[in-house]
Design an enzyme around this catalytic site. Structure first.
Site, short mmCIF file in Angstrom:
data_model
loop_
_atom_site.label_atom_id
_atom_site.label_comp_id
_atom_site.label_asym_id
_atom_site.label_seq_id
_atom_site.Cartn_x
_atom_site.Cartn_y
_atom_site.Cartn_z
N LYS A 183 16.14 -2.80 0.66
CA LYS A 183 15.84 -3.22 2.03
C LYS A 183 16.88 -4.21 2.55
CE LYS A 183 12.14 -0.73 2.83
NZ LYS A 183 12.13 0.33 3.86
N TYR B 76 13.40 -2.43 -4.77
CA TYR B 76 12.89 -2.35 -3.40
C TYR B 76 13.57 -3.40 -2.52
CZ TYR B 76 9.58 -2.24 0.51
OH TYR B 76 9.03 -2.16 1.75
N1 LIG Z 1 3.26 -1.61 3.77
C1 LIG Z 1 3.98 -2.72 3.79
O1 LIG Z 1 3.50 -3.83 3.47
C2 LIG Z 1 5.42 -2.67 4.22
C3 LIG Z 1 6.08 -3.88 4.47
C4 LIG Z 1 7.41 -3.85 4.85
C5 LIG Z 1 8.05 -2.63 5.00
N2 LIG Z 1 7.38 -1.47 4.76
C6 LIG Z 1 8.11 -0.20 4.96
O2 LIG Z 1 7.40 0.61 5.86
C7 LIG Z 1 7.75 1.98 5.65
C8 LIG Z 1 6.49 2.84 5.59
O3 LIG Z 1 5.78 2.46 4.42
P1 LIG Z 1 4.19 2.46 4.32
O4 LIG Z 1 3.78 1.11 3.95
O5 LIG Z 1 3.60 3.14 5.49
O6 LIG Z 1 4.03 3.35 2.98
P2 LIG Z 1 3.35 4.77 2.70
O7 LIG Z 1 1.98 4.82 3.29
O8 LIG Z 1 3.54 4.98 1.25
O9 LIG Z 1 4.26 5.78 3.54
C9 LIG Z 1 5.57 6.08 3.14
C10 LIG Z 1 6.00 7.32 3.88
O10 LIG Z 1 7.35 7.64 3.47
C11 LIG Z 1 7.37 9.01 3.11
N3 LIG Z 1 8.44 9.35 2.19
C12 LIG Z 1 8.68 8.87 0.95
N4 LIG Z 1 9.74 9.50 0.41
C13 LIG Z 1 10.16 10.41 1.32
C14 LIG Z 1 11.19 11.37 1.35
N5 LIG Z 1 12.03 11.55 0.30
N6 LIG Z 1 11.37 12.10 2.47
C15 LIG Z 1 10.53 11.95 3.53
N7 LIG Z 1 9.51 11.08 3.55
C16 LIG Z 1 9.34 10.32 2.46
C17 LIG Z 1 6.00 9.26 2.48
O11 LIG Z 1 5.76 10.63 2.36
P3 LIG Z 1 4.75 11.22 1.22
O12 LIG Z 1 3.35 11.00 1.75
O13 LIG Z 1 5.15 12.64 1.12
O14 LIG Z 1 5.01 10.42 -0.04
C18 LIG Z 1 5.14 8.54 3.51
O15 LIG Z 1 4.96 9.35 4.63
C19 LIG Z 1 8.58 2.02 4.37
O16 LIG Z 1 9.95 2.09 4.68
C20 LIG Z 1 8.25 0.67 3.72
O17 LIG Z 1 9.28 0.22 2.87
C21 LIG Z 1 6.09 -1.45 4.37
#
Ligand SMILES: NC(=O)c1ccc[n+]([C@@H]2O[C@H](COP(=O)([O-])OP(=O)(O)OC[C@H]3O[C@@H](n4cnc5c(N)ncnc54)[C@H](OP(=O)(O)O)[C@@H]3O)[C@@H](O)[C@H]2O)c1
Length: 231
Positions: free
Chosen positions: A160, A156
């Site tokens: 990133k 991961y």
């Molecule tokens: N949460 C944190 O603490 C955090 C911190 C820093 C960065 N981020 C980043 O923020 C972004 C959103 O993450 P989140 O925390 O909101 O996680 P999340 O709730 O797990 O959402 C991830 C999203 O990405 C989609 N996704 C995964 N694989 C995909 C694919 N092959 N094609 C299209 N969509 C896909 C998922 O779809 P499905 O529902 O179909 O799986 C879901 O809609 C990510 O890039 C993550 O790395 C998160």
């Protein structure tokens, strides 16, 4: 009218970004790979669902064609879709594990960006926001005062770091587009089993900020909800 396309907008940070941008007057296109979840989210938010799996070239091409046929252009692309990948023993990671994480978190951004560039270039003020992470920052993951310095997630973090570098390289190359990376901060979503201390509203401050700032704000930046951060 500002038209914004968001990948992975059916839940988590992508969905909250969609909600907040609609509140700010954007026309939002909810990109999601699961038709049921995408349709539900779009209906609940007042957006249009566009199917997209960022690991699938044909799906990404079809999504851009769908938007070309319906909206004709976009102003903001938010590359939000991401996965954490395997959480087990780092000694057991495989090449396939690495390719799987990079396929979504890096190649997915390249596929989507390339497919949507012609639509962005029809905008008077095109913007790309890449949702990266402080976990991809060499400085932050080596700062003992930051929680990211004690978190172990090799693939991961590597993906990133690559996404942040991709962003700065694109910013140098695509000078007609404002392209920046956001670190949401540790936020309670499915990605981390809802362990993050921030709400999704707090976690989308940096993304919404980059998606709504005016022309001249600068390209090639890496920001969290408090401002610019170290690479
Ligand atoms: N949460 C944190 O603490 C955090 C911190 C820093 C960065 N981020 C980043 O923020 C972004 C959103 O993450 P989140 O925390 O909101 O996680 P999340 O709730 O797990 O959402 C991830 C999203 O990405 C989609 N996704 C995964 N694989 C995909 C694919 N092959 N094609 C299209 N969509 C896909 C998922 O779809 P499905 O529902 O179909 O799986 C879901 O809609 C990510 O890039 C993550 O790395 C998160």
């Amino acid at each position: 009218m500002t038209i914004t396309f968001i990948t992975g907008a059916n839940k988590g940070l992508g969905r909250e970004t969609a909600r907040r941008l609609i509140e700010r007057g954007h026309t939002v296109l909810v990109g999601a790979r699961d038709p049921e979840q995408g349709t539900e989210a779009a209906a609940a938010l007042g957006a249009r669902f566009v199917p997209i799996d960022v690991t699938d070239d044909a799906s990404v091409t079809a999504a851009a064609a769908d938007v070309a046929a319906h909206e004709g252009s976009i102003d903001v692309l938010i590359n939000n879709a991401g996965i954490h990948g395997p959480a087990g023993d780092p000694s057991a990671l495989t090449g396939a594990d690495a390719l799987g994480v990079f396929d979504v978190n890096l190649a997915g951004v390249v596929r989507t960006t390339t497919a949507f560039l012609p639509l962005l270039r029809r905008s008077p003020d095109p913007v790309i926001v890449n949702v990266s992470s402080g976990m991809g920052s060499l400085a932050i993951t080596h700062d003992p005062s930051r929680f990211e310095s004690s978190a172990i997630a090799p693939l991961y973090c590597a993906s990133k770091a690559a996404l942040t570098m991709l962003t700065t390289q694109y910013a140098k190359a695509l000078t007609d587009i404002r392209i920046n990376a956001a670190d949401p901060g540790y936020t309670a979503t499915d990605l981390n089993g809802h362990s993050g201390p921030q709400t999704v509203t707090e976690g989308t401050d940096a993304i919404v900020g980059l998606a709504t700032e005016g022309p001249g704000a600068g390209s090639g930046r890496f920001v969290d909800r408090t401002g610019g951060i170290a690479w």
